[in-house]
Enzyme design. Structure first.
Site, PDB file in Angstrom:
ATOM      1  N   ARG A  40      -2.078   1.483 -15.606  1.00 57.78           N
ATOM      2  CA  ARG A  40      -0.966   1.866 -14.733  1.00 57.78           C
ATOM      3  C   ARG A  40      -1.192   3.170 -13.981  1.00 57.78           C
ATOM      4  NH1 ARG A  40       4.397   1.236 -18.376  1.00 57.78           N
ATOM      5  NH2 ARG A  40       5.384   1.866 -16.433  1.00 57.78           N
ATOM      6  N   HIS A  86       1.898  -8.539 -10.530  1.00 53.90           N
ATOM      7  CA  HIS A  86       2.400  -7.280 -11.091  1.00 53.90           C
ATOM      8  C   HIS A  86       3.806  -7.484 -11.651  1.00 53.90           C
ATOM      9  CE1 HIS A  86       1.744  -2.976 -11.559  1.00 53.90           C
ATOM     10  NE2 HIS A  86       2.956  -2.729 -11.119  1.00 53.90           N
ATOM     11  N   TYR A 130      14.582  -4.623   5.201  1.00 50.20           N
ATOM     12  CA  TYR A 130      14.626  -4.186   6.597  1.00 50.20           C
ATOM     13  C   TYR A 130      13.248  -3.848   7.157  1.00 50.20           C
ATOM     14  CZ  TYR A 130      19.633  -3.693   5.693  1.00 50.20           C
ATOM     15  OH  TYR A 130      20.937  -3.922   5.366  1.00 50.20           O
TER      16      TYR A 130
END
Length: 831
Positions: A40, A86, A130
């Site tokens: 990670r 993921h 968006y």
């Protein structure tokens, strides 16, 4: 139930393994830590990516969202990444996607974003529904040839798909774009660099494996931040490249402009990496409001899409150098702590510049080798097919006849293999050939292709057979990347010339510092007070408000660092120039912003740190007769809130402080006119929090007035001054040495005329004396104006104190300072 049949509880119990809880916790924590470290938080040295970055780019590659395609909704990319590779929160994935699209976060953004992806002001990106994104062209270089078995793949989290363990990475992305992350027990913070410089250094290392860090730094000048700015000094850069760790000072880019009406302004155009511009402007404004920075009249952020522009307007007459360096000290300069930590073979390792590039070259060598093997196999397979086609063209009539006479495709393949010794693949291809391919033009094209394939086979074989050829391929490809994406360096390297501090701009001069009981403080040039004859009233030195009174006056140099001891046993450090300079009739400024004094806390003694050596002692005397010595080194680090200098018993106060060297005699004078002289060695050295030992045995209602340190044969006199303005000088030789904690000898007659003793000082004949009354009157006079008399006398008037007033403080101007002042005055007159 039969006794031979085991109870179900026993069967279950056999499956339980007994372990010690500390062993299980240790192993579980190690497993968790390694999962965070390797899976990670830390990038791999080969491609410079963490798993989340790698998975986002690979998901975009699989989706076909390349630099040449149209933008796709960020939510779509996040969803594909989360669903296939993921299995973590979508916000973490989107945050990573956003950062890869920010040109102020990454030196070479890996994502081409469309929409609001945040700003340097700390504004967040718009919601993922968006915004749109696609891979940038340079990120495709990281994935180039990934389909040619160049890297290893592993199963994804649910074993449905395969994902790459690392990307082929056609350029050293770890250094080019940098990385940061916090794992368990370790962190990484790698700055970004200029692509062209890193590629040049990589080629240098390939050509010269014995190259040193210094050799590589001929190409890599230092980090190259996306926000530009300046790196101050080269030593920290060298340390970071040599050891993998370093602290680099990054300074904003700014310039001073002449503005209207003779005023000046500071225009900031580049900020240190990872600065929040809006917060920076707010903090500068807060410091201006709080008085931390003076000389600023206006502050504006005029930044736009073209770049940063923060304007700091200075007040008329402001010293722009002071303003500039205050901004540098608190706002425009920050430290980037380099920790070049990355995963090498699955293990975290701090790497030097050379080691980082060597690991990348090793990775790239393996990628090119595996790609060459893949391409060679493909070329050999193609050459084999072309050889079959050429043989078929040479025997076209017989091949066509043989195929026409065969009942099935399988029979035709078998016949071809038997008649012309074709392989199974060749026979399959020939059966599928169209008749049009038997024309002479098609035949020529096959022959040309065969020659090209043979040349490719020779090239690939040479690469695999020669290490030098393989490395040449790596260098050529790096040069192509540089030619395509290299740009000018943004961050400059400037030499550390130091900064002009406020202190540098303050003239060095001798001043009087006046403090009052209500904590008003100011400084005044000594030249403002000419020496007078003994017994004068003096002139006004401070306008004391009603109910207040002067408690302390002392001489200092504007550049002195002073230790200010208070009656409550604390000590503060003070820079003289921090005290505001004011005229004689000014009251002064509240000291609350200079010294954090408590209520009813007054400064009673000053020690100049220039006079304090590490092997010397700070010797203190209290009102109740205690005396103590503490090593000077214990006063080196003093907090702004002060530290304890002496532990006082209830009702006691610290009265006076002297610097001693262990060989002095100490003289304690009391308010009732008694003195005692004893060897300093009778007072052992002790810590700051100690109370001390008895120095003098006081009579009823008596109290210590001052402390003097003297050498045995220094020719000095003891000056005693009383509250009513009387004083005298007596040679110190008249005060015989006694044992500590005696009653002492009579020094001066106090009584109604003289009043209690205010101060005792050791003086030379050429010294000067400055005395100040509680009402603010100040007198500067020569010591030799005061008669030298014996002990147990009344003394003469040294300051004409009005009724209701009293001498509050006495300070000595040493003869050396007096001469220096006179020389300065003479030089001024000549000019």
């Amino acid at each position: 139930m039969s006794s031979d049949v085991p109870d179900s509880t026993d069967v279950q119990a056999r499956a339980v393994e007994n372990v010690r809880i500390e062993d299980e916790m240790e192993q579980s924590y190690i497993d968790y830590a390694m999962s965070v470290i390797a899976g990670r938080a830390l990038p791999r040295v080969e491609d410079g990516l963490k798993p989340v970055h790698r998975r986002i780019l690979y998901a975009m590659h699989e989706m076909g969202v390349s630099s040449g395609s149209s933008h796709r909704k960020s939510s779509s990319i996040v969803g594909e990444t989360m669903g296939d590779y993921h299995p973590h929160g979508d916000s973490a994935i989107y945050d990573t996607l956003v950062r890869m699209a920010q040109d102020f976060s990454m030196r070479y953004p890996l994502v081409d974003g469309q929409g609001n992806f945040g700003s340097m002001d700390g504004d967040p990106a718009a919601a993922q529904r968006y915004t749109e994104a696609r891979m940038s062209s340079i990120s495709e270089e990281l994935l180039e040839d990934i389909d040619k078995d160049t890297v290893d793949f592993s199963a994804n989290y649910d074993d449905r798909l395969q994902e790459p363990d690392v990307l082929p990475a056609a350029f050293p992305n770890l250094l080019v774009n940098g990385s940061s992350g916090i794992a368990v027990g370790m962190s990484t913070n790698i700055p970004p660099h200029n692509l062209g410089e890193i590629i040049d250094a990589t080629i240098e290392l390939i050509d010269n494996p014995d190259a040193t860090v210094e050799d590589l730094m001929d190409h890599v000048k230092g980090p190259d931040f996306p926000t530009g700015a300046n790196i101050v000094g080269r030593d920290a850069i060298y340390s970071a490249y040599k050891t993998g760790r370093g602290r680099i000072r990054v300074r904003a880019e700014f310039e001073v402009e002449e503005w209207q009406n003779g005023r000046e302004r500071i225009v900031i155009t580049e900020l240190p990496y990872q600065s929040n511009k809006a917060r920076l402007v707010e903090r500068i404004a807060e410091d201006v409001t709080d008085g931390e920075i003076e000389g600023i009249s206006d502050l504006r952020d005029e930044s736009d899409r073209d770049g940063v522009r923060v304007v700091v307007e200075c007040t008329r007459g402001a010293n722009v150098e002071v303003v500039k360096n205050k901004l540098l000290e608190n706002h425009l300069e920050r430290t980037f702590g380099v920790i070049n930590l990355a995963l090498v073979d699955g293990q975290p390792q701090v790497l030097s510049l050379k080691e980082t590039l060597a690991e990348y070259v090793s990775h790239r060598r393996e990628v090119v080798r595996r790609r060459s093997e893949y391409d060679l196999t493909e070329a050999q397979d193609r050459a084999h097919i072309l050889e079959g086609r050429l043989k078929a063209v040479e025997n076209a009539d017989n091949v066509v006849e043989l195929i026409r006479n065969s009942e099935t495709r399988s029979d035709a393949k078998d016949a071809l293999r038997e008649a012309y010794d074709f392989s199974q693949d060749q026979a399959d291809h020939i059966v599928r050939m169209q008749l049009g391919s038997l024309t002479s033009m098609e035949t020529a094209e096959i022959e040309d292709e065969y020659e090209d394939v043979q040349a490719e086979i020779e090239r690939l074989s040479a690469i695999l057979d020669s290490e030098q050829e393989l490395l040449s391929v790596i260098k050529d490809e790096l040069r192509e990347i540089k030619a395509e994406y290299d740009d000018d360096r943004r961050t400059s390297i400037i030499e550390d010339q130091g900064t002009v501090t406020h202190e540098d701009l303050i003239p060095e001069e001798e001043v009087f510092v006046v403090m009052t009981e209500d904590d008003y403080v100011k400084r005044m040039p000594i030249e403002a007070f000419d020496p007078q004859g003994r017994g004068g009233k003096g002139i006004i030195g401070a306008d004391v408000k009603e109910g207040d009174r002067v408690t302390t006056v002392f001489r200092a140099n504007t550049h002195d660092y002073l230790l200010c001891f208070t009656n409550q046993g604390k000590v503060y450090q003070l820079k003289t120039y921090e005290i505001p300079e004011m005229g004689r009739t000014a009251r002064g400024k509240s000291a609350v912003n200079i010294l954090d004094l408590d209520a009813n806390e007054d400064i009673t003694a000053i020690v100049d740190t220039d006079a304090l050596e590490s092997d010397e002692f700070v010797t203190m005397a209290t009102r109740n007769g205690y005396v103590k010595r503490t090593a000077g080194e214990e006063f080196e680090n003093i907090r702004t809130t002060g530290i304890i200098a002496s532990d006082l018993e209830e009702g006691d106060e610290l009265v006076d402080v002297e610097v001693t060297d262990g060989s002095n005699d100490l003289v304690i004078g009391t308010e009732h006119g008694m003195t005692i002289r004893f060897d300093e060695a009778e007072v052992r050295s002790m810590g700051r929090t100690a109370r001390g030992v008895n120095g003098i045995k006081l009579q009823d209602d008596d109290a210590v007035a001052g402390l003097v340190a003297t050498d045995e044969d220094d020719g000095q006199a003891l000056l005693t001054v009383t509250q009513n303005g009387y004083g005298k000088r007596t040679r110190l030789t008249e005060y015989r040495t006694q044992s500590r904690y005696g009653k002492g000898l009579i020094d001066i007659k106090t009584g109604e005329r003289n009043g209690p003793v205010t101060a005792v000082k050791a003086v030379d004949d050429d010294d000067e004396l400055v005395m100040m009354s509680e009402s603010g009157q100040i007198v500067r006079t020569r010591v030799d104006e005061i008669s030298t008399v014996g002990r147990n006398t009344m003394g003469v008037i040294v300051m004409d104190v009005e009724t209701g007033d009293a001498v509050s403080s006495v300070d000595v101007i040493p003869a050396a300072s007096v001469v220096a002042d006179d020389d300065a005055d003479d030089a001024t007159d000549e000019n």
